[in-house]
Design an enzyme around this catalytic site. Structure first.
Site, PDB file in Angstrom:
ATOM      1  N   CYS A  85       0.892  -1.091  -0.107  1.00 20.27           N
ATOM      2  CA  CYS A  85       0.040  -0.214  -0.142  1.00 20.27           C
ATOM      3  C   CYS A  85       0.813   1.224  -0.031  1.00 20.27           C
ATOM      4  O   CYS A  85       2.113   1.306   0.503  1.00 20.27           O
ATOM      5  CB  CYS A  85      -0.899   0.151   1.302  1.00 20.27           C
ATOM      6  SG  CYS A  85      -2.115  -1.258   1.193  1.00 20.27           S
ATOM      7  N   GLU A 126       0.786   3.884   2.036  1.00 20.82           N
ATOM      8  CA  GLU A 126       1.153   4.526   3.279  1.00 20.82           C
ATOM      9  C   GLU A 126       2.626   3.459   3.579  1.00 20.82           C
ATOM     10  O   GLU A 126       3.486   4.064   4.214  1.00 20.82           O
ATOM     11  CB  GLU A 126       0.005   3.991   4.315  1.00 20.82           C
ATOM     12  CG  GLU A 126      -1.275   4.832   3.836  1.00 20.82           C
ATOM     13  CD  GLU A 126      -2.219   4.016   3.212  1.00 20.82           C
ATOM     14  OE1 GLU A 126      -1.859   3.333   2.196  1.00 20.82           O
ATOM     15  OE2 GLU A 126      -3.339   4.117   3.298  1.00 20.82           O
ATOM     16  N   CYS A 139      -5.527   0.667   5.259  1.00 18.87           N
ATOM     17  CA  CYS A 139      -5.968  -0.684   5.647  1.00 18.87           C
ATOM     18  C   CYS A 139      -5.378  -1.293   7.080  1.00 18.87           C
ATOM     19  O   CYS A 139      -4.646  -0.395   7.788  1.00 18.87           O
ATOM     20  CB  CYS A 139      -5.683  -1.741   4.567  1.00 18.87           C
ATOM     21  SG  CYS A 139      -3.823  -2.093   4.661  1.00 18.87           S
TER      22      CYS A 139
END
Ligand code: THU
Length: 130
Positions: free
Chosen positions: A52, A54, A85
């Site tokens: 992801c 992030e 998430c």
């Protein structure tokens, strides 16, 4: 006025490698001394090795020696805010603590949260020391 951290996350989103989901995400992490480290999601043919945006931003920052953070902006092209998430919440909490999380899409900011709101009752290293 657009927060420059959101602008940085939007720009990072353009570099996403979302070949399989076509869901592009950008993140921009701000250190306490004002530096900005960006990340985008990176997918690959096995799907499961996807990272992801992030976590890409955080791992880039940690590997470059940064250890103190103030905020992160996350951008996706969704009407509803796209929050980090579960695994990203864990990593953000462990490496950045109770930072501010700014969620935005391509047009506007959708909300501001603290990590402690997104991950109440966290598991972390404090529990490992005895
Ligand atoms: N994704 C992120 O990069 N960040 C989020 O906050 C949510 C999901 C990515 C992972 C995958 O590449 C795509 O979005 C669809 O789940």
């Amino acid at each position: 006025m657009i927060d420059p951290l959101v602008t940085a996350a939007r720009e990072a989103r353009e570099r996403a490698r979302a070949t399989f989901s076509h869901f592009k995400v950008g993140a921009a992490l701000e250190t306490t001394d004002g530096r900005v480290i960006t990340g985008c999601n990176i997918e690959n043919a096995t799907y499961g090795l996807t990272l992801c945006a992030e976590r890409v931003a955080m791992f880039k920052a940690v590997s470059d020696g940064y250890d103190s953070f103030r905020r992160i902006a996350v951008v996706a092209d969704t009407e509803e805010p796209t929050p980090p998430c579960g695994p990203c919440r864990q990593i953000l909490w462990e490496f950045a603590g109770d930072i501010e999380v700014i969620l935005a899409n391509l047009e506007e900011e959708k909300g501001r949260y603290r990590m402690s709101e997104l991950l109440p009752l966290p598991f972390d290293a404090r529990l490992l020391s005895r």
